[in-house]
Design an enzyme around this catalytic site. Structure first.
Site, PDB file in Angstrom:
ATOM      1  N   THR A  71      34.403   7.437  -4.874  1.00  8.90           N
ATOM      2  CA  THR A  71      33.511   8.598  -4.969  1.00  8.90           C
ATOM      3  C   THR A  71      32.259   8.385  -4.139  1.00  8.90           C
ATOM      4  O   THR A  71      31.836   9.270  -3.382  1.00  8.90           O
ATOM      5  CB  THR A  71      33.150   8.877  -6.435  1.00  8.90           C
ATOM      6  OG1 THR A  71      34.322   9.298  -7.130  1.00  8.90           O
ATOM      7  CG2 THR A  71      32.095   9.973  -6.545  1.00  8.90           C
ATOM      8  N   ASN A 150      46.081  13.256  -4.955  1.00  4.18           N
ATOM      9  CA  ASN A 150      46.088  12.444  -6.167  1.00  4.18           C
ATOM     10  C   ASN A 150      46.817  13.104  -7.327  1.00  4.18           C
ATOM     11  O   ASN A 150      47.205  12.432  -8.283  1.00  4.18           O
ATOM     12  CB  ASN A 150      44.650  12.138  -6.598  1.00  4.18           C
ATOM     13  CG  ASN A 150      43.821  13.392  -6.779  1.00  4.18           C
ATOM     14  OD1 ASN A 150      43.599  14.136  -5.824  1.00  4.18           O
ATOM     15  ND2 ASN A 150      43.353  13.632  -7.990  1.00  4.18           N
ATOM     16  N   CYS A 324      39.801  12.436 -13.487  1.00  2.05           N
ATOM     17  CA  CYS A 324      38.423  12.927 -13.457  1.00  2.05           C
ATOM     18  C   CYS A 324      38.264  14.258 -14.177  1.00  2.05           C
ATOM     19  O   CYS A 324      37.142  14.672 -14.467  1.00  2.05           O
ATOM     20  CB  CYS A 324      37.952  13.066 -12.012  1.00  2.05           C
ATOM     21  SG  CYS A 324      37.977  11.512 -11.092  1.00  2.05           S
TER      22      CYS A 324
END
Length: 395
Positions: A71, A150, A324
């Protein structure tokens, strides 16, 4: 037995990686900016880690910036390049299926006057290089497209995209390779990228450690001020143990990559065949151009979160998509971009295998996952047919 099928979220720390890190958490604990022996030993390990990571990307050690994770690597690259290039233009082109580390970062830049152009994707989640080419104008300073998704595992045509971008003078190409790094060979020159992010914990390294590849001569503005560490690109005392861990994990994954990918593809296809035999299920993502160990699907008439909870009770760790966004009531932005309506996207399920996944675990998963998915579908259909629970024949 407990079966971990969420390697896309994180991976277990490899024993060899821990062993490589331990000296820099114990005896060789020095600050690499210190001039004494403790500091010099730490500095030597840190410099070597830069070179080791660079070697696996066909890069130079000076082109690697260590960060606190993928990130931060994406934030540093995107914000740094955007602010450094704003005098030349304000337009940034990206895709509709990027990880939030990219999407939200670009959304933040939009608040400061940058124009963010989000390209659509096809049913498999792929960007059309022709559409991307057409979106680049003389005001474009940056293009950001991930290497592999992802959530659904789709691999983008990055080399072709890089070739198109190189035809436009002064446009930088940023690639999020966090999910791809363990399983795909990455050559930054062959791909034509200027900035590329990786993360240690996706390839059996430590959490809280990542790296940004920054092509030599590419100017960015640092986003974290402090000391002169990382060639003035990221202030703060370096995480030497983490850097050594990332370098070791990256080397090991690269050494094992061909055999691991072949085995994972075989295991995934076995599991895929069993789960897709359940009525109402559909594979998501590209059928061939996808990560070897990532199985993503939708099970219609189910709630993905409820399915993963049921699987957890059966001893299988899975997810609906990005870790996330776990717990969010919103459907996947990736599936929405791929054209799935909300009611279908809510039935998303991601089963991601890793190097440590065994044949016995997949045998067990084949016996459990289809049964759970089928039972959840039957239950949902029954509730939809008789929401008040009155039963057949009730007036």
């Amino acid at each position: 037995m407990a079966i971990y099928l969420d390697h896309a979220a994180t991976t277990p720390l490899r024993r060899e990686v821990l062993d490589a890190m331990l000296p820099y958490l114990t005896a060789d604990f020095g600050n690499p900016s210190s001039g004494h022996g403790f500091g010099r030993r730490a500095r030597a390990a840190l410099d070597e880690a830069h070179e080791r990571v660079a070697a696996r990307l066909n890069a130079e050690g000076r082109e690697i910036v260590f960060t606190s994770g993928g990130t931060e690597a994406n934030n540093l690259g995107l914000k740094g390049a955007a602010w450094a290039g704003k005098a030349r233009g304000h337009r940034i082109v990206t895709s509709a299926v990027e990880h939030h580390a990219v999407g939200h970062t670009l959304g933040h830049l939009e608040k400061f006057g940058f124009e963010i152009v989000e390209l659509p994707v096809d049913r498999y989640g792929r960007v059309d290089p022709d559409e991307l080419d057409a979106a680049i104008t003389d005001k474009t300073i940056l293009v950001a497209v991930m290497l592999a998704n992802n959530e659904v595992g789709t691999i983008q045509p990055i080399a072709e995209i890089g070739r198109r971008i190189r035809a436009h003078r002064g446009v930088l190409f940023a690639v999020d390779a966090v999910q791809a790094a363990p399983y795909l060979e990455i050559d930054v020159d062959a791909l034509g990228v200027d900035l590329l992010a990786i993360s240690a914990h996706k390839l059996e390294g430590p959490k809280g450690m990542g790296a940004l590849y920054l092509r030599h001569g590419t100017h960015i503005l640092a986003q974290q001020q402090g000391g002169s560490q990382e060639r003035h690109r990221r202030g703060g005392t370096e995480n030497v143990a983490g850097a050594v861990g990332l370098a070791t994990a990256f080397e090991l994954s690269a050494t094992d990559r061909t055999e691991t990918a072949k085995r994972l593809r075989r295991l995934r296809e076995r599991l895929q065949k069993a789960v897709l035999a359940v009525e109402g299920t559909e594979l998501t993502g590209h059928p061939k151009e996808r990560l070897p160990g990532l199985l993503s699907l939708i099970a219609r008439d189910t709630d993905g979160n409820a399915v993963t909870m049921s699987l957890d009770l059966e001893g299988i760790a899975a997810s609906v998509g990005s870790a996330c966004t776990t717990g969010s009531t919103e459907v996947s932005h990736v599936l929405s971009a791929m054209g799935y309506p909300d009611e279908e996207a809510r039935g998303a399920l991601r089963l991601s295998l890793g190097r440590t996944t065994t044949d016995a675990e997949i045998d067990e998963a084949i016996a459990i996952v289809p049964r759970v998915v089928a039972s959840m579908r039957i239950g949902s259909v029954a509730v939809a047919a008789d929401p008040l629970g009155q039963g057949a024949g009730v007036a």
